[in-house]
Write an enzyme that holds these catalytic residues in place. Structure first.
Site, PDB file in Angstrom:
ATOM      1  N   ASP A  12       0.815  -1.231   0.000  1.00 58.96           N
ATOM      2  CA  ASP A  12       0.000   0.000   0.000  1.00 58.96           C
ATOM      3  C   ASP A  12       0.840   1.269   0.000  1.00 58.96           C
ATOM      4  O   ASP A  12       0.432   2.294   0.532  1.00 58.96           O
ATOM      5  CB  ASP A  12      -0.962   0.033   1.205  1.00 58.96           C
ATOM      6  CG  ASP A  12      -1.785  -1.225   1.311  1.00 58.96           C
ATOM      7  OD1 ASP A  12      -2.279  -1.666   0.265  1.00 58.96           O
ATOM      8  OD2 ASP A  12      -1.925  -1.773   2.413  1.00 58.96           O
ATOM      9  N   HIS A  40      -4.381  -2.426  -5.931  1.00 64.36           N
ATOM     10  CA  HIS A  40      -3.836  -1.107  -6.212  1.00 64.36           C
ATOM     11  C   HIS A  40      -4.999  -0.183  -6.460  1.00 64.36           C
ATOM     12  O   HIS A  40      -5.936  -0.552  -7.155  1.00 64.36           O
ATOM     13  CB  HIS A  40      -3.034  -1.107  -7.515  1.00 64.36           C
ATOM     14  CG  HIS A  40      -1.824  -1.961  -7.459  1.00 64.36           C
ATOM     15  ND1 HIS A  40      -0.888  -1.854  -6.480  1.00 64.36           N
ATOM     16  CD2 HIS A  40      -1.388  -2.915  -8.292  1.00 64.36           C
ATOM     17  CE1 HIS A  40       0.076  -2.718  -6.712  1.00 64.36           C
ATOM     18  NE2 HIS A  40      -0.204  -3.387  -7.798  1.00 64.36           N
TER      19      HIS A  40
HETATM   20  P1  GDP Z   1      -0.342   0.058  -3.775  1.00 67.94           P
HETATM   21  O1  GDP Z   1      -0.947  -1.248  -3.450  1.00 67.94           O
HETATM   22  O2  GDP Z   1       1.100   0.154  -3.380  1.00 67.94           O
HETATM   23  O3  GDP Z   1      -0.585   0.513  -5.167  1.00 67.94           O
HETATM   24  O4  GDP Z   1      -1.026   1.111  -2.844  1.00 67.94           O
HETATM   25  P2  GDP Z   1      -2.544   1.579  -2.729  1.00 67.94           P
HETATM   26  O5  GDP Z   1      -3.364   1.245  -3.875  1.00 67.94           O
HETATM   27  O6  GDP Z   1      -3.027   1.210  -1.390  1.00 67.94           O
HETATM   28  O7  GDP Z   1      -2.256   3.133  -2.822  1.00 67.94           O
HETATM   29  C1  GDP Z   1      -2.342   3.952  -1.800  1.00 67.94           C
HETATM   30  C2  GDP Z   1      -3.437   4.966  -1.938  1.00 67.94           C
HETATM   31  O8  GDP Z   1      -2.807   6.230  -1.966  1.00 67.94           O
HETATM   32  C3  GDP Z   1      -4.309   4.948  -3.164  1.00 67.94           C
HETATM   33  O9  GDP Z   1      -5.618   5.297  -2.764  1.00 67.94           O
HETATM   34  C4  GDP Z   1      -3.707   6.003  -4.078  1.00 67.94           C
HETATM   35  O10 GDP Z   1      -4.650   6.617  -4.927  1.00 67.94           O
HETATM   36  C5  GDP Z   1      -3.205   6.972  -3.096  1.00 67.94           C
HETATM   37  N1  GDP Z   1      -2.011   7.702  -3.460  1.00 67.94           N
HETATM   38  C6  GDP Z   1      -0.914   7.296  -4.159  1.00 67.94           C
HETATM   39  N2  GDP Z   1      -0.002   8.257  -4.180  1.00 67.94           N
HETATM   40  C7  GDP Z   1      -0.508   9.304  -3.467  1.00 67.94           C
HETATM   41  C8  GDP Z   1      -0.013  10.593  -3.090  1.00 67.94           C
HETATM   42  O11 GDP Z   1       1.097  10.979  -3.403  1.00 67.94           O
HETATM   43  N3  GDP Z   1      -0.846  11.363  -2.333  1.00 67.94           N
HETATM   44  C9  GDP Z   1      -2.081  10.968  -1.942  1.00 67.94           C
HETATM   45  N4  GDP Z   1      -2.809  11.784  -1.197  1.00 67.94           N
HETATM   46  N5  GDP Z   1      -2.558   9.757  -2.259  1.00 67.94           N
HETATM   47  C10 GDP Z   1      -1.787   8.946  -3.005  1.00 67.94           C
END
Ligand code: GDP
Length: 424
Positions: A12, A40
């Protein structure tokens, strides 16, 4: 060139956003491990999507999305996901599925549920997607490879053999209804029809693509600390989350992976059980959870609230090192803009001794966090495009973390969108 996008922490970290962003200049995106147990979240001009199986490059018309042999392939989930994006107006992506990928069966999901039920309060906090039973079977050599769906001769015999073993456990350990071989066979035939148009010799395909100079992204799921060898065993996932495994799970030479982009979140979050040294609780955690990510830190697959903590330099330094990081993408930094002061975990105290080296699990359970407190920047940094335009305290936070972890932060993500990125 082949690049890998992987996680430094517990998952995440925002890998989906970084992959989606880098996919603009990629030809091929490959999922190389894991299954539909993690997700994701991607925000782009088509809307907001939670992907579990499809690579994060499916939103571009020019990319090919590949499910590599290392993936736990849940065929119905894959199909529902394709439908969910095409229903929202995304053009049908070009998808290839490795003929060597193995299939998550409905009984894997049942075994996952039965086992968590049996363990009760000692459970692993599994998402019950069948991942652990799937990989157990793969390595016990009783899994089904996609290629076997096309073996009309041996398949039914194998199904019968597997049901015999499985039914001993179902009957005597779990006391649940036994498997009927014909049902299992029918399930496989259903999957065969669904997957047939996409089946491909992926390692051959990628071999040619590399020779032709294509841009290839390997997309990891979860992060270093969930790796079965190098993570917080046994509270880990069942397939390797490391970039090195990208070579195996996609079927390419290890020396072709030229860049390893390790995604590291500006604070910590984790799902499932296990030691989490910089964890915070109560109102402090609730507020960070509410403000975190894009719309709160809740699991993309399960909707469960994530456990929250301050940035952990010890875990992240280790997480980046074990990935073989060439570049760090530091994400979700904008979220911290509300804080007057930001604690950062810079060391662990274990049995009265201070360390900055991430220990094995038994010692980790005893570790107490040592915090250093940095001043906040108290502004919204979304929309900023140049590093120099970030508030001074924000740059100091980034530079402090960079020094502690010892790997270059070359990208800073300051919002969920594709364009919310600062290159350094
Ligand atoms: P993954 O499994 O590593 O892709 O992580 P997630 O899908 O859980 O991503 C984390 C969350 O953070 C998602 O809801 C993204 O849209 C959001 N996100 C990613 N980068 C950023 C950022 O730089 N700022 C903010 N506020 N949200 C982000």
């Amino acid at each position: 060139m082949v690049r890998a996008v992987v996680g430094a922490n517990w998952g995440d970290e925002g890998k989906g956003k970084i992959t989606d962003m880098l996919s603009e200049n990629a030809d091929i995106i490959v999922r190389f491990q894991g299954g539909a147990n993690a997700g994701h979240t991607i925000v782009n001009n088509y809307g907001k999507f939670a992907l579990h199986t499809l690579p994060s490059g499916v939103f571009y018309g020019h990319t090919t999305s590949i499910i590599g042999n290392g993936v736990a392939l849940n065929i119905p989930v894959l199909f529902n996901e394709i439908k969910s994006i095409t229903d929202k107006g995304v053009p049908m992506p070009k998808i290839l599925v490795s003929d060597r990928a193995q299939i998550v069966m409905s009984y894997h999901i049942l075994f996952d549920q039965y086992e968590e039920e049996r363990l009760g309060k000692n459970s692993f906090g599994s998402t019950k997607s069948g991942i652990a039973p799937f990989y157990s079977d793969k390595y016990a050599k009783i899994g089904f490879q996609v290629s076997e769906l096309f073996d009309n001769e041996g398949l039914m015999d194998k199904v019968k053999r597997i049901c015999e073993t499985k039914n001993v456990m179902i009957e005597h350990l779990y006391h649940k209804p036994v498997l009927n071989p014909q049902d299992v066979y029918n399930e496989l035939m259903e999957y065969k029809d669904m997957v047939e148009p996409y089946v491909c010799d992926v390692s051959e395909y990628l071999y040619s693509a590399i020779k032709d100079g294509k841009e290839i992204l390997l997309e990891g799921q979860l992060g270093s600390l969930k790796d079965p060898d190098h993570g917080i065993y046994p509270m880990v996932t069942s397939s390797s989350t490391l970039a090195a495994y990208g070579a195996i799970g996609a079927g390419i030479p290890p020396y072709e992976i030229k860049k390893i982009i390790t995604v590291c979140k500006a604070y910590s979050s984790a799902v499932g059980s296990g030691a989490f040294v910089s964890e915070i609780f109560g109102e402090e955690a609730d507020e960070l959870r509410r403000r975190g990510g894009d719309g709160g830190e809740y699991g993309a697959t399960t909707g469960r609230p994530r456990r929250m903590g301050w940035f952990d330099c010890v875990a992240s330094k280790y997480g980046c090192r074990i990935q073989g990081t060439t570049d760090v993408a530091f994400t979700v930094l904008d979220v911290l803009g509300y804080l007057d002061e930001i604690p950062v975990c810079t060391g662990y105290e274990i049995d009265g001794k201070l360390t900055t080296d991430f220990p094995t699990t038994v010692k980790l359970e005893k570790a107490k966090p040592v915090f250093e407190v940095l001043p906040g920047w108290k502004t919204d940094i979304r929309g900023i495009k140049n590093y120099e335009d970030l508030p001074e305290n924000c740059r100091k936070y980034i530079e402090f973390v960079e020094k502690q972890i010892g790997f270059p932060i070359t990208m800073i993500s300051n919002g969920p969108g594709r364009d919310d990125i600062i290159y350094r």
